[in-house]
Design an enzyme around this catalytic site. Structure first.
Site, PDB file in Angstrom:
ATOM      1  N   LYS A   1       3.037  -4.393   6.336  1.00 13.50           N
ATOM      2  CA  LYS A   1       3.108  -4.464   4.876  1.00 13.50           C
ATOM      3  C   LYS A   1       4.699  -3.952   4.513  1.00 13.50           C
ATOM      4  CE  LYS A   1      -1.168  -4.965   3.448  1.00 13.50           C
ATOM      5  NZ  LYS A   1      -1.518  -6.036   2.635  1.00 13.50           N
TER       6      LYS A   1
ATOM      7  N   TYR B   1       0.109  -0.836  10.306  1.00 11.45           N
ATOM      8  CA  TYR B   1      -0.088  -1.452   9.277  1.00 11.45           C
ATOM      9  C   TYR B   1       0.985  -1.322   8.368  1.00 11.45           C
ATOM     10  CZ  TYR B   1      -2.717  -1.781   4.895  1.00 11.45           C
ATOM     11  OH  TYR B   1      -3.002  -2.160   3.322  1.00 11.45           O
TER      12      TYR B   1
ATOM     13  N   HIS C   1     -12.744   4.237   4.423  1.00 10.54           N
ATOM     14  CA  HIS C   1     -11.791   5.256   4.120  1.00 10.54           C
ATOM     15  C   HIS C   1     -12.287   6.515   3.355  1.00 10.54           C
ATOM     16  CE1 HIS C   1      -8.611   1.842   3.513  1.00 10.54           C
ATOM     17  NE2 HIS C   1      -8.007   2.990   3.734  1.00 10.54           N
TER      18      HIS C   1
ATOM     19  N   SER D   1       0.762  -1.213  -0.026  1.00 13.10           N
ATOM     20  CA  SER D   1       0.100  -0.076  -0.034  1.00 13.10           C
ATOM     21  C   SER D   1       0.949   1.398  -0.089  1.00 13.10           C
ATOM     22  CB  SER D   1      -0.696  -0.011   1.175  1.00 13.10           C
ATOM     23  OG  SER D   1      -1.201   1.299   1.618  1.00 13.10           O
ATOM     24  N   SER D   2       0.274   2.490  -0.611  1.00 17.26           N
ATOM     25  CA  SER D   2       1.280   3.663  -0.672  1.00 17.26           C
ATOM     26  C   SER D   2       1.315   4.289   0.660  1.00 17.26           C
ATOM     27  CB  SER D   2       0.394   4.517  -1.625  1.00 17.26           C
ATOM     28  OG  SER D   2      -0.572   5.127  -1.042  1.00 17.26           O
ATOM     29  N   CYS D   3       0.505   3.851   1.807  1.00 14.09           N
ATOM     30  CA  CYS D   3       0.733   4.490   3.070  1.00 14.09           C
ATOM     31  C   CYS D   3       2.048   3.848   3.766  1.00 14.09           C
ATOM     32  CB  CYS D   3      -0.492   4.200   3.910  1.00 14.09           C
ATOM     33  SG  CYS D   3      -0.831   2.687   4.372  1.00 14.09           S
TER      34      CYS D   3
END
Ligand code: GDP
Length: 317
Positions: free
Chosen positions: A141, A137, A180, A108-110
């Protein structure tokens, strides 16, 4: 991947997994292995060992994860770390043990640093501090991305990973506490519009949104993500976890105006500044994936209109 290959989609009932399922079906792949979380608890190591021994999948899409919006990430911090680590440890390791030909892991981009230069290049991973709200999270990841990379290095596996930007589409989560921003806003404006329509003065309570509205976010329709995953599964071998996005972002305020307009709500918006803004901006640099022959197709306004129609209008028709 052959049309008859045995393909396991972990997390096929979720937004990403179900989009990959639709894409594979559309492309004529029918030998798909699916398990709901009730049928197979991916957190349980022995269950995953037994499953791989029994089914021996040739290809794996690892889309199973505990996911959620800013509030869920911040509230269920221990679970986001533990459950995601367990799921990916079990599935990635058993894929290696059972000789899976190729695996694709959804990151994920986060997971990029909170204050990464924009647009964010793949090379910026692990170059700075993470955003506090989704640190658990992100750590999980990042571990998954590094597992793929290092299983390739040590065991000559073919495990790839991708970094999608914020996603939306069918089978999204509309629960206010854990959703979200995009699905949360669709539901908030829709319910306010219904309330407006049901009052004599055609008025509703103002819609309360979180934070200041200044953060910038990029949004990708999940069907576009599925087409990217399908493309990469057939063409890409490598250790770089590839960004997948549109390369365009908008502020949360602009998103709110857009959704308000599409839904047809006429009332007020108030911003609750006690709620966190999260990362100020996370726009992905998508030049690598463009160079590999993939580009998004669904523009944001069209995608939101379609999702709104299918989720809220058809349902009420
Ligand atoms: P993030 O991309 O990990 O920060 O996760 P979200 O999609 O949950 O939030 C994106 C941004 O939208 C944050 O700045 C939130 O504060 C903001 N936001 C505004 N209203 C809402 C809302 O009703 N729900 C959510 N989840 N976010 C909201």
């Amino acid at each position: 991947m052959e049309k008859t290959s045995k393909i396991y989609i972990a997390g096929h009932t979720g937004m990403v997994g179900s989009a990959i399922f639709r894409k594979l079906n559309l492309e004529g792949y029918s030998n798909l292995i699916l398990r709901t979380s009730k049928e197979l608890d991916l957190i349980n190591q022995q269950s995953v060992i037994d499953f791989f021994e029994e089914e021996k999948p040739e290809y794996v899409f690892l889309a199973a994860a505990k996911v959620g919006g800013i509030e869920a990430n911040n509230t269920y911090r221990a679970q986001f770390l533990y459950e995601n680590m367990m799921i990916q440890n079990n599935v990635i390791h058993q894929s290696y043990v059972h000789g899976v030909k190729k695996l694709l892991f959804l990151a994920s981009s986060c997971i990029y640093p909170k204050l990464a230069p924009q647009p964010i290049k793949e090379a910026y991973l692990l170059t700075g501090e993470l955003e506090f709200t989704n640190e658990p999270y992100s750590i999980a990841k990042i571990a998954g991305v590094k597992m793929c990379e290092n299983y390739n290095r040590q065991y000559a596996c073919d495990f790839i990973s991708v970094m999608p930007t914020n996603l939306y589409g069918p089978n999204d989560n509309y629960d206010f506490e854990t959703a979200h921003v995009l699905p949360a806003l669709l539901r908030k404006f829709h319910e306010a519009k219904v309330e407006e329509a049901n009052t004599v003065e055609a008025r509703s309570e103002p819609v309360e949104l979180w934070g200041t509205g200044t953060p910038m976010r990029e949004f990708l329709h999940v069907d576009d993500l599925a087409s990217a995953c399908f493309h990469l599964m057939q063409t890409y071998h490598g250790n770089t976890s590839l960004n997948i996005g549109t390369g365009k972002d908008i502020s949360i305020k602009e998103l709110a105006e857009l959704i308000k307009e599409l839904v047809g709500y006429n009332g007020e918006i108030v911003w609750n500044k006690d709620k966190s803004d999260g990362t100020p901006r996370k726009l992905l640099d998508v030049s690598l994936i463009h160079g590999l022959g993939w580009k998004h197709r669904i523009e944001l306004e069209d995608g939101i209109r379609e999702v709104y129609k299918n989720k809220f209008i058809n349902q009420y028709a």
